[in-house]
Design an enzyme around this catalytic site. Structure first.
Site, PDB file in Angstrom:
ATOM      1  N   HIS A 127       4.906  -8.882   5.693  1.00  0.00           N
ATOM      2  CA  HIS A 127       4.139 -10.077   5.354  1.00  0.00           C
ATOM      3  C   HIS A 127       4.748 -11.248   6.144  1.00  0.00           C
ATOM      4  O   HIS A 127       5.949 -11.245   6.430  1.00  0.00           O
ATOM      5  CB  HIS A 127       4.316 -10.283   3.848  1.00  0.00           C
ATOM      6  CG  HIS A 127       3.517 -11.381   3.231  1.00  0.00           C
ATOM      7  ND1 HIS A 127       3.870 -12.710   3.336  1.00  0.00           N
ATOM      8  CD2 HIS A 127       2.410 -11.358   2.444  1.00  0.00           C
ATOM      9  CE1 HIS A 127       3.016 -13.442   2.644  1.00  0.00           C
ATOM     10  NE2 HIS A 127       2.114 -12.654   2.094  1.00  0.00           N
ATOM     11  N   ASP A 204      11.932  -6.721   0.465  1.00  0.00           N
ATOM     12  CA  ASP A 204      10.818  -7.525  -0.032  1.00  0.00           C
ATOM     13  C   ASP A 204      10.042  -6.656  -1.020  1.00  0.00           C
ATOM     14  O   ASP A 204       9.307  -5.753  -0.634  1.00  0.00           O
ATOM     15  CB  ASP A 204       9.931  -7.952   1.141  1.00  0.00           C
ATOM     16  CG  ASP A 204       8.709  -8.740   0.679  1.00  0.00           C
ATOM     17  OD1 ASP A 204       8.482  -8.840  -0.546  1.00  0.00           O
ATOM     18  OD2 ASP A 204       7.965  -9.237   1.550  1.00  0.00           O
ATOM     19  N   GLN A 207       5.258  -6.687  -3.431  1.00  0.00           N
ATOM     20  CA  GLN A 207       4.153  -5.782  -3.767  1.00  0.00           C
ATOM     21  C   GLN A 207       4.607  -4.594  -4.601  1.00  0.00           C
ATOM     22  O   GLN A 207       3.837  -4.075  -5.411  1.00  0.00           O
ATOM     23  CB  GLN A 207       3.490  -5.258  -2.481  1.00  0.00           C
ATOM     24  CG  GLN A 207       2.635  -6.278  -1.760  1.00  0.00           C
ATOM     25  CD  GLN A 207       1.480  -6.793  -2.594  1.00  0.00           C
ATOM     26  OE1 GLN A 207       0.943  -6.097  -3.454  1.00  0.00           O
ATOM     27  NE2 GLN A 207       1.090  -8.018  -2.346  1.00  0.00           N
ATOM     28  N   LYS A 230       2.455 -12.019  -8.962  1.00  0.00           N
ATOM     29  CA  LYS A 230       1.861 -10.706  -8.684  1.00  0.00           C
ATOM     30  C   LYS A 230       2.256  -9.681  -9.747  1.00  0.00           C
ATOM     31  O   LYS A 230       1.785  -8.554  -9.733  1.00  0.00           O
ATOM     32  CB  LYS A 230       2.292 -10.216  -7.294  1.00  0.00           C
ATOM     33  CG  LYS A 230       1.739 -11.102  -6.176  1.00  0.00           C
ATOM     34  CD  LYS A 230       2.166 -10.660  -4.800  1.00  0.00           C
ATOM     35  CE  LYS A 230       1.650 -11.678  -3.769  1.00  0.00           C
ATOM     36  NZ  LYS A 230       2.099 -11.382  -2.404  1.00  0.00           N
ATOM     37  N   CYS A 368      -1.990 -12.156   5.580  1.00  0.00           N
ATOM     38  CA  CYS A 368      -0.650 -12.664   5.933  1.00  0.00           C
ATOM     39  C   CYS A 368       0.163 -11.592   6.655  1.00  0.00           C
ATOM     40  O   CYS A 368       1.378 -11.491   6.458  1.00  0.00           O
ATOM     41  CB  CYS A 368       0.120 -13.171   4.714  1.00  0.00           C
ATOM     42  SG  CYS A 368      -0.631 -14.587   3.946  1.00  0.00           S
TER      43      CYS A 368
END
Ligand SMILES: *Cc1c(COP(=O)(O)O)cnc(C)c1O
Length: 411
Positions: A127, A204, A207, A230, A368
Site C-alpha cells: 500500500h 503492515d 488488512q 478496518k 493506494c
C-alpha cells in the site's frame, strides 16, 4: 435456481446485519470492508457510554474521573497487546492510524540507524502507506529502495526476495495481506529470512488484522502496525507494536506534552515508551472503541471468521466467473476476503458508479497500490471485500448489478 442452491452453501452472515446500525438504516450490499469496516452497535454504545459517563483527559490529573479514564485507556492498550499476543502493553503505541505508525518507524528507527547507501526492501504488494514513508527517507538519507516482485498469481516471489535479502537490506517492510489482491504473505518465513541477514522487519497488518492469524511473537517481527477503522473500530486510532528493546532505543518523533519526564528550557528528558511516542492528547475515546471492537471480533472467533472469508470468496469467484467479460485479477495461494477483477473494455470507475446506483458498495481504482497496478498493466480494478456481516445475498446482488452494468455499458 442453480444460483440459489450454490448460495445456500453459505449459511448467512457470520454476524447479523442487525448488529450494525448503518446496515439497518440503508439498503446496501456493503462490500468495502477493506477500506473501512462498518461499526458494530456494541462499539458505538461503548464509546458513547465512555464519553457520557467516564470521560476526562488522562495521565496528569489526580481527580478520580481522570484516574478512571486513564485506567480505561491503559486497559485498551493491554487489550491490544493481548490481540497481538504481545507479552507487555509497553510494546503498544497508539497512533492516529497505520500510516502514522509507519511514518513513526521511518522517522525514529530508520532516521537514526540508516545511512547513505543502506537498503530498504519492500514488496510489489505494498500500500502507498508502506512505500512513500520509505521513499521520503531514501531521498533524505540517500538510501536504496529494493522491491520484491510477485508471480503471475499475485504471490510474493520468495526466491527473488531471497536474492534481494542477500544484498543485505537493513530493514524489510512487508504487508501481511495485500489490500488490492487479497494475497496473504508467508510472514513468518519472510521474517526469518530477513533476520538471517540481520534486517529488522516491519509488518503492515492493516488488512490482515480483521481476518485473523496475527501473532507478533510467533512471527518474531520487530514492528507491526494496524489501523482501528478496518478492524470494526473507530477511525482516528492506529497501533504500532515494537519489540520493547527497540522502542526503548528510539528517539521520539513528535515533541509536546505527555511524552516527557521533565522539561526545562535547557533540557528535556523523555518518558519511556510507549508514552515517549504519544505526544499530546491521545485518541482516548477511539482507544476504548478499538478495545471493544477487538472483543467483538474475537468473540465471533477467528476460525469462524476465516471459514466465512473462504466461503464468501469461493462463492464470489464462482459467480464472477460466470459473467462474460469479467477478468479475475490475481489467484493467490492464500488470501483474505478480497476479490479483485476488471470488466473488459470498461474503466473500473464506470462500473463502480453503476454498481453504486444499485446499492452495491465496492471500491474501484488503484487501491493506494499504484506501483502494483502499473506492474499489472491496469488503471485499477474493481474490488469486493468481505466482512462478518456479508452473506451470499450480497454477492448475488453484486453479480446481478455487474450483469446489468455490462448491458448498460455495452450499449
Ligand atoms: C488501509 C491500509 C493502510 C493504511 O491505513 P490507514 O488507516 O489509512 O493509515 C496501510 N496498509 C494497508 C495494507 C492498508 O490496507
Amino acid at each position: 435456481m442453480v444460483e440459489r442452491s450454490r448460495s445456500s452453501q453459505l449459511s448467512g452472515p457470520l454476524v447479523p446485519r442487525t448488529a450494525f446500525p448503518l446496515l439497518m438504516a440503508r439498503d446496501i450490499a456493503y462490500l468495502d470492508s477493506a477500506a473501512s469496516a462498518q461499526k458494530p452497535k456494541v462499539v458505538l454504545d461503548r464509546m458513547r457510554q465512555f464519553y457520557e459517563t467516564s470521560y476526562a483527559n488522562i495521565h496528569r490529573a489526580v481527580y478520580p474521573l481522570s484516574e478512571a479514564a486513564t485506567e480505561v485507556y491503559e486497559s485498551a492498550r493491554t487489550r491490544v497487546a493481548r490481540f497481538l499476543k504481545a507479552p507487555s502493553s509497553e510494546s503498544i503505541v497508539f497512533t492516529q492510524n497505520a500510516t502514522e505508525a509507519i511514518n513513526l518507524i521511518a522517522h525514529s528507527f530508520g532516521g537514526p540507524r540508516l545511512k547513505q547507501g543502506d537498503r530498504i526492501l519492500v514488496t510489489m504488494l505494498e500500500h502507498h502507506a508502506n512505500i512513500v514513508p520509505w521513499q521520503l527517507l531514501r531521498d533524505r538519507l540517500g538510501l536504496e529502495l529494493l522491491v520484491a516482485p510477485i508471480d503471475g498469481a499475485g504471490n510474493l516471489d520468495l526466491e527473488a526476495m531471497d536474492r534481494q535479502l542477500a544484498q543485505g537490506p537493513k530493514l524489510v517492510a512487508v504487508t501481511a495481506a495485500s489490500n488490492a489482491l487479497g494475497t496473504r504473505t508467508p510472514i513468518k518465513d519472510v521474517v526469518a529470512g530477513a533476520h538471517r541477514v540481520g534486517a529488522a522487519v516491519m509488518v503492515d497488518a492493516a488488512q490482515a488484522a480483521p481476518h485473523g492469524g496475527i501473532d507478533a511473537i510467533d512471527w518474531d517481527c520487530d514492528f507491526l502496525v494496524f489501523t482501528g477503522h478496518k478492524l470494526y473500530g473507530p477511525d482516528g486510532i492506529g497501533v504500532l507494536y515494537g519489540k520493547p528493546e527497540l522502542l526503548a532505543s528510539m528517539p521520539p518523533w513528535q515533541g509536546g506534552g505527555d511524552m516527557i519526564r521533565t522539561v526545562s528550557f535547557a533540557h528535556t528528558e523523555f518518558a519511556d515508551p510507549p508514552q515517549r511516542f504519544e505526544a499530546g492528547t491521545p485518541p482516548i475515546g477511539p482507544a476504548v472503541g478499538l478495545a471493544t471492537a477487538i472483543d467483538f471480533i474475537e468473540a465471533v472467533g477467528w476460525d469462524r471468521v476465516e471459514a466465512h472469508d473462504k466461503a464468501l470468496t469461493g462463492y464470489a469467484l464462482e459467480r464472477l466467473q460466470d459473467i462474460p467479460g469479467i477478468r479475475l485479477i490475481g489467484a493467490p495461494q492464500e488470501r483474505i476476503g478480497i476479490v479483485s477483477f476488471t470488466l473488459d473494455g470498461v474503466h473500473p470507475h464506470d462500473v463502480g458508479s453503476l454498481l453504486g446506483e444499485r446499492g452495491v458498495c465496492v471500491r474501484t481504482g488503484h487501491h493506494c497500490a499504484q506501483p502494483l497496478m502499473d506492474h499489472l498493466g491496469l488503471p485499477g480494478t474493481i474490488r469486493a471485500s468481505f466482512g462478518v456481516h456479508n452473506d451470499a445475498a450480497d454477492i448475488d446482488r453484486l453479480a446481478d448489478a455487474l450483469v446489468a452494468a455490462r448491458q448498460i455499458l455495452a450499449r
